[in-house]
Design an enzyme around this catalytic site. Structure first.
Site, PDB file in Angstrom:
ATOM      1  N   ASN A  11     -10.585  -2.778  -6.031  1.00  0.00           N
ATOM      2  CA  ASN A  11      -9.799  -1.768  -6.749  1.00  0.00           C
ATOM      3  C   ASN A  11     -10.388  -1.405  -8.120  1.00  0.00           C
ATOM      4  OD1 ASN A  11      -6.637  -2.975  -5.396  1.00  0.00           O
ATOM      5  ND2 ASN A  11      -7.802  -1.175  -4.764  1.00  0.00           N
TER       6      ASN A  11
ATOM      7  N   ASP B  66       0.829  -1.214   0.000  1.00  0.00           N
ATOM      8  CA  ASP B  66       0.000   0.000   0.000  1.00  0.00           C
ATOM      9  C   ASP B  66       0.862   1.262   0.000  1.00  0.00           C
ATOM     10  OD1 ASP B  66      -2.383   1.361  -0.061  1.00  0.00           O
ATOM     11  OD2 ASP B  66      -2.696   1.298   2.105  1.00  0.00           O
TER      12      ASP B  66
HETATM   13  C1  IPE Z   1      -5.187  -2.827  -0.526  1.00  0.00           C
HETATM   14  O1  IPE Z   1      -4.907  -1.490  -0.678  1.00  0.00           O
HETATM   15  C2  IPE Z   1      -5.177  -3.527  -1.853  1.00  0.00           C
HETATM   16  C3  IPE Z   1      -3.865  -3.728  -2.433  1.00  0.00           C
HETATM   17  C4  IPE Z   1      -2.718  -3.417  -1.892  1.00  0.00           C
HETATM   18  C5  IPE Z   1      -3.857  -4.360  -3.731  1.00  0.00           C
HETATM   19  P1  IPE Z   1      -6.075  -0.384  -0.868  1.00  0.00           P
HETATM   20  O2  IPE Z   1      -5.386   0.914  -0.987  1.00  0.00           O
HETATM   21  O3  IPE Z   1      -6.966  -0.801  -1.972  1.00  0.00           O
HETATM   22  O4  IPE Z   1      -6.876  -0.514   0.508  1.00  0.00           O
HETATM   23  P2  IPE Z   1      -7.797   0.537   1.267  1.00  0.00           P
HETATM   24  O5  IPE Z   1      -8.800   1.032   0.268  1.00  0.00           O
HETATM   25  O6  IPE Z   1      -6.912   1.632   1.767  1.00  0.00           O
HETATM   26  O7  IPE Z   1      -8.401  -0.232   2.407  1.00  0.00           O
HETATM   27  C1  IPE Z   2      -1.343   0.269  -3.527  1.00  0.00           C
HETATM   28  O1  IPE Z   2      -1.110   1.635  -3.514  1.00  0.00           O
HETATM   29  C2  IPE Z   2      -1.498  -0.282  -4.931  1.00  0.00           C
HETATM   30  C3  IPE Z   2      -2.848  -0.805  -5.243  1.00  0.00           C
HETATM   31  C4  IPE Z   2      -3.859  -0.842  -4.440  1.00  0.00           C
HETATM   32  C5  IPE Z   2      -3.036  -1.301  -6.597  1.00  0.00           C
HETATM   33  P1  IPE Z   2      -2.334   2.654  -3.567  1.00  0.00           P
HETATM   34  O2  IPE Z   2      -2.651   2.956  -4.984  1.00  0.00           O
HETATM   35  O3  IPE Z   2      -3.473   2.157  -2.748  1.00  0.00           O
HETATM   36  O4  IPE Z   2      -1.683   3.945  -2.887  1.00  0.00           O
HETATM   37  P2  IPE Z   2      -2.388   4.949  -1.878  1.00  0.00           P
HETATM   38  O5  IPE Z   2      -2.989   4.136  -0.759  1.00  0.00           O
HETATM   39  O6  IPE Z   2      -3.440   5.683  -2.670  1.00  0.00           O
HETATM   40  O7  IPE Z   2      -1.290   5.847  -1.404  1.00  0.00           O
HETATM   41 MG    MG Z   3      -4.052   2.376  -0.808  1.00  0.00          MG
END
Ligand code: IPE
Ligand code: IPE
Ligand code: MG
Length: 242
Positions: A70, A22
């Site tokens: 996602n 994340d």
């Molecule tokens: C979790 O991260 C999913 C992945 C790392 C693929 P998200 O960024 O989607 O999770 P939330 O929305 O903060 O819970």
């Molecule tokens: C994790 O990074 C990658 C995926 C969930 C695909 P994020 O895209 O969730 O990054 P933040 O949480 O917005 O910083």
């Molecule tokens: Mg995230």
């Protein structure tokens, strides 16, 4: 080396680590870059962590790359991520063809939604790297959701065994992770303390480690810190430690 090396002995290491990667977006924003730059940097970080885990002798790693939730992101970001996975798979395929791929790759999640060419790449990589299964096994979770996985397992049991009572073993055997051992440790980056639908069944007794750095900054040294922390913990599984 900043960590106590004793904790990096194989006896103290987790057999299986799950990574919730994340913070790619926040990493990019802090550098005034677009979110997509963060995702690209995330792949590079993942490659370094796979190499380091292989060097340490860790047997299984599972990376949460794209959740069932996602898809709700803007189409341009989803499209970019799908292209990034595709390019990453092309790189793996080229490594396989050059005899340079030592890891066993598997893909977990509901793969039915992907295009034929995407699924063909997944199948090719899974088959060709299966012979490396005595080395590190890398699971990439794409279109993965822990709840969907459990529902899928229950439905496949019911269709094979109408009118029978389902057991924990019946469910475990039908998860996307199959006969893989449960993750001993789940690491999430970017300081968030939640599972976000990752390995809900398998993670019942996983040790959770939250790293404050965003995923692209999760270096092998950061992993060593997490492993040192893991080595100091006492796992009890509902029993008593002494
Ligand atoms: C979790 O991260 C999913 C992945 C790392 C693929 P998200 O960024 O989607 O999770 P939330 O929305 O903060 O819970
Ligand atoms: C994790 O990074 C990658 C995926 C969930 C695909 P994020 O895209 O969730 O990054 P933040 O949480 O917005 O910083
Ligand atoms: Mg995230």
């Amino acid at each position: 080396m900043s960590v106590n090396e004793n904790y990096l002995n194989s006896a103290n290491l987790p057999v299986h680590i799950g990574f919730i990667m994340d913070g790619n977006g926040r990493w990019a924003k802090a550098r005034k870059l677009t979110r997509t730059h963060g995702h690209s940097a995330g792949v590079t970080a993942m490659e370094k962590i796979i190499r380091h885990c292989g060097d340490l002798g860790i047997r299984y790693v599972t990376f949460y790359a794209f959740s069932t939730e996602n898809w709700s992101r803007p189409k341009a970001e989803v499209d970019f991520l799908m292209n990034l996975f595709s390019t990453y798979m092309d790189k793996i395929i080229s490594d396989i063809k050059r005899g340079k791929m030592e890891a066993h790759f598997r893909f977990i999640g509901n793969l039915d939604v992907f295009s034929n060419s995407f699924r063909e790449k997944i199948q090719y990589i899974s088959e060709k790297t299966a012979e490396n299964s005595s080395n590190i096994t890398v699971n990439v979770a794409v279109n993965y959701g822990g709840r969907a996985e459990i529902v899928h397992a229950v439905n496949s049991f019911i269709s094979e065994n109408p009118n029978k009572i389902i057991t924990e073993k019946d469910i475990t055997e039908r998860l996307y992770t199959g006969l893989l051992p449960d993750p001993d440790m789940i690491i999430r980056t970017a300081g968030e303390s939640r599972l976000s639908n990752f390995l809900l069944w398998q993670g019942s007794y996983s040790e959770i480690y939250i790293a404050s750095v965003c995923w692209p900054d999760f270096t092998p040294d950061e992993l060593d810190k997490a492993l040192e922390d893991y080595g100091r913990r006492t796992r009890k599984f509902g029993g008593l430690s002494e």
